[in-house]
Write a protein that holds these residues in place. Structure first.
Motif, mmCIF file in Angstrom:
data_model
loop_
_atom_site.group_PDB
_atom_site.id
_atom_site.type_symbol
_atom_site.label_atom_id
_atom_site.label_comp_id
_atom_site.label_asym_id
_atom_site.label_seq_id
_atom_site.Cartn_x
_atom_site.Cartn_y
_atom_site.Cartn_z
ATOM 1 N N SER A 1 11.201 51.672 37.884
ATOM 2 C CA SER A 1 11.035 50.327 38.443
ATOM 3 C C SER A 1 11.260 49.298 37.351
ATOM 4 C CB SER A 1 9.645 50.158 39.055
ATOM 5 O OG SER A 1 8.645 50.234 38.051
ATOM 6 N N VAL A 2 11.776 48.145 37.765
ATOM 7 C CA VAL A 2 12.030 47.033 36.848
ATOM 8 C C VAL A 2 11.478 45.772 37.462
ATOM 9 C CG1 VAL A 2 13.761 45.663 35.625
ATOM 10 C CG2 VAL A 2 14.151 48.108 35.988
ATOM 11 N N MET A 3 10.603 45.117 36.740
ATOM 12 C CA MET A 3 10.086 43.812 37.135
ATOM 13 C C MET A 3 10.629 42.796 36.131
ATOM 14 S SD MET A 3 6.156 42.880 38.031
ATOM 15 C CE MET A 3 6.224 44.097 39.329
ATOM 16 N N SER A 4 11.411 41.829 36.601
ATOM 17 C CA SER A 4 12.076 40.888 35.706
ATOM 18 C C SER A 4 11.726 39.466 36.088
ATOM 19 C CB SER A 4 13.595 41.090 35.778
ATOM 20 O OG SER A 4 14.265 40.288 34.834
ATOM 21 N N VAL A 5 11.452 38.635 35.090
ATOM 22 C CA VAL A 5 11.124 37.237 35.339
ATOM 23 C C VAL A 5 12.188 36.366 34.694
ATOM 24 C CG1 VAL A 5 9.563 37.087 33.330
ATOM 25 C CG2 VAL A 5 9.353 35.434 35.199
ATOM 26 N N GLU A 6 12.658 35.373 35.450
ATOM 27 C CA GLU A 6 13.711 34.466 35.016
ATOM 28 C C GLU A 6 13.233 33.030 35.199
ATOM 29 O OE1 GLU A 6 16.836 32.497 33.753
ATOM 30 O OE2 GLU A 6 16.643 34.680 33.513
ATOM 31 N N HIS A 7 13.512 32.174 34.213
ATOM 32 C CA HIS A 7 13.033 30.789 34.297
ATOM 33 C C HIS A 7 14.003 29.870 35.021
ATOM 34 C CE1 HIS A 7 15.925 30.036 31.070
ATOM 35 N NE2 HIS A 7 15.766 28.756 31.317
ATOM 36 N N HIS A 8 15.301 30.182 35.004
ATOM 37 C CA HIS A 8 16.323 29.263 35.484
ATOM 38 C C HIS A 8 16.555 29.478 36.986
ATOM 39 C CE1 HIS A 8 20.123 27.116 35.817
ATOM 40 N NE2 HIS A 8 19.969 26.681 34.569
ATOM 41 N N ALA A 9 16.239 28.473 37.799
ATOM 42 C CA ALA A 9 16.280 28.636 39.255
ATOM 43 C C ALA A 9 17.687 28.942 39.761
ATOM 44 C CB ALA A 9 15.733 27.388 39.936
ATOM 45 N N ASP A 10 18.702 28.263 39.241
ATOM 46 C CA ASP A 10 20.074 28.512 39.705
ATOM 47 C C ASP A 10 20.534 29.919 39.327
ATOM 48 O OD1 ASP A 10 20.237 25.999 40.817
ATOM 49 O OD2 ASP A 10 21.300 25.105 39.121
ATOM 50 N N TRP A 11 20.199 30.352 38.128
ATOM 51 C CA TRP A 11 20.569 31.707 37.702
ATOM 52 C C TRP A 11 19.838 32.745 38.540
ATOM 53 C CZ3 TRP A 11 24.387 34.033 35.746
ATOM 54 C CH2 TRP A 11 24.281 35.274 35.089
ATOM 55 N N HIS A 12 18.582 32.466 38.854
ATOM 56 C CA HIS A 12 17.808 33.369 39.719
ATOM 57 C C HIS A 12 18.495 33.511 41.073
ATOM 58 C CE1 HIS A 12 14.572 34.196 42.709
ATOM 59 N NE2 HIS A 12 14.183 35.046 41.782
ATOM 60 N N ARG A 13 18.955 32.398 41.654
ATOM 61 C CA ARG A 13 19.655 32.457 42.941
ATOM 62 C C ARG A 13 20.966 33.233 42.820
ATOM 63 N NH1 ARG A 13 17.263 27.283 43.591
ATOM 64 N NH2 ARG A 13 18.997 26.248 42.523
ATOM 65 N N ARG A 14 21.630 33.087 41.690
ATOM 66 C CA ARG A 14 22.880 33.826 41.460
ATOM 67 C C ARG A 14 22.617 35.331 41.408
ATOM 68 N NH1 ARG A 14 26.785 36.436 40.932
ATOM 69 N NH2 ARG A 14 28.570 36.207 39.521
ATOM 70 N N LEU A 15 21.493 35.724 40.843
ATOM 71 C CA LEU A 15 21.181 37.141 40.674
ATOM 72 C C LEU A 15 20.630 37.791 41.943
ATOM 73 C CD1 LEU A 15 19.449 37.090 37.184
ATOM 74 C CD2 LEU A 15 21.708 38.001 37.708
ATOM 75 N N ASN B 1 14.468 49.224 43.447
ATOM 76 C CA ASN B 1 13.473 49.341 42.372
ATOM 77 C C ASN B 1 13.412 48.114 41.465
ATOM 78 O OD1 ASN B 1 16.014 49.894 41.268
ATOM 79 N ND2 ASN B 1 15.218 51.354 39.765
ATOM 80 N N ILE B 2 14.082 47.019 41.863
ATOM 81 C CA ILE B 2 14.003 45.767 41.089
ATOM 82 C C ILE B 2 13.147 44.758 41.840
ATOM 83 C CG2 ILE B 2 15.259 43.779 40.171
ATOM 84 C CD1 ILE B 2 17.690 45.517 39.816
ATOM 85 N N GLU B 3 12.238 44.130 41.101
ATOM 86 C CA GLU B 3 11.495 42.979 41.605
ATOM 87 C C GLU B 3 11.822 41.808 40.682
ATOM 88 O OE1 GLU B 3 6.949 41.765 42.995
ATOM 89 O OE2 GLU B 3 7.421 43.801 42.334
ATOM 90 N N LEU B 4 12.444 40.779 41.233
ATOM 91 C CA LEU B 4 12.920 39.646 40.452
ATOM 92 C C LEU B 4 12.113 38.408 40.798
ATOM 93 C CD1 LEU B 4 15.067 38.409 38.509
ATOM 94 C CD2 LEU B 4 16.482 38.005 40.540
#
Length: 214
Positions: free
Chosen positions: A98-112, A121-124
């Motif tokens: 499992s991978v839990m990943s946190v991203e600060h950039h809202a536009d990049w988060h939407r892209r991903l 198995n990814i929680e973003l």
């Protein structure tokens, strides 16, 4: 410096679109990830997440990437937390439980989001950099992790927050560890450091990635 980086990336993307080099990238996908063909293809994929995911590479030091892969292969079902999402998130998901990943950039988060949606198995998460939301995401996740990746913003603070969440025998992968602003945090975190310096994906110059071992 940012202008130089954007110019370099744009030049690499233009070169990557040439017919002969498109074939190089296609062939590299089935080559050894740690030899020169895949690394050369990664230079053309800088800041191009689709190409990096197709190449199945993170933007880390090559030797450190090999060590991370060996570590995860020896720990089926490993639980991973990552500060700073990107192609590495998918690379990790292909090798970890499992991978839990946190991203600060809202536009990049939407892209991903649509890319990671293919992996159960990814929680973003997306958390704002101000205050404690981003740094404290690992507290929100809770528990201990086999591997923690520090590769986003506010890395010194993220490292300090990560250490209590590391399993015995676990590792923290700290990217760009040669940067002066990170050295004090690394040297005082209480964990022994193994530094990798040399060939790194996406860039034509050698760079650092470190392992901090619990």
């Amino acid at each position: 410096m940012q202008l130089v980086k954007r110019t370099y990336s744009g030049m690499m993307h233009a070169i990557a679109g040439l017919g002969a080099l498109e074939k190089l990238s296609d062939d590299a996908r089935t080559s050894d990830a740690y030899r020169w063909q895949r690394w050369t293809a990664s230079l053309l994929a800088i800041h191009d997440i689709d190409r990096m995911v197709a190449l199945d590479l993170p933007w880390w030091n090559v030797a450190a990437t090999r060590e991370a892969e060996d570590y995860l292969r020896a720990r089926p079902g490993a639980r991973v937390f990552e500060y700073g999402a990107g192609a590495s998130t998918i690379w990790l998901a292909r090798r970890a439980g499992s991978v839990m990943s946190v991203e600060h950039h809202a536009d990049w988060h939407r892209r991903l989001e649509p890319m990671v949606a293919r992996f159960a198995n990814i929680e973003l998460w997306q958390r704002d950099l101000t205050g404690d939301a981003y740094i404290g995401a690992i507290d929100e996740a809770g528990g201990l992790f086999d591997m923690i990746v520090v590769d986003g913003r506010r890395r010194a603070e993220c490292l300090a927050r990560a250490v209590p969440h590391l399993k015995p025998g676990g590792v923290i992968l700290f990217d760009d560890s040669g940067r002066r602003r990170y050295r004090h945090a690394i040297e005082t975190c209480g964990l022994p450091e193994q530094r990798h310096f040399g060939r790194s994906y996406c860039v034509p110059y050698p760079d650092f990635t470190s392992f901090l071992r619990g």
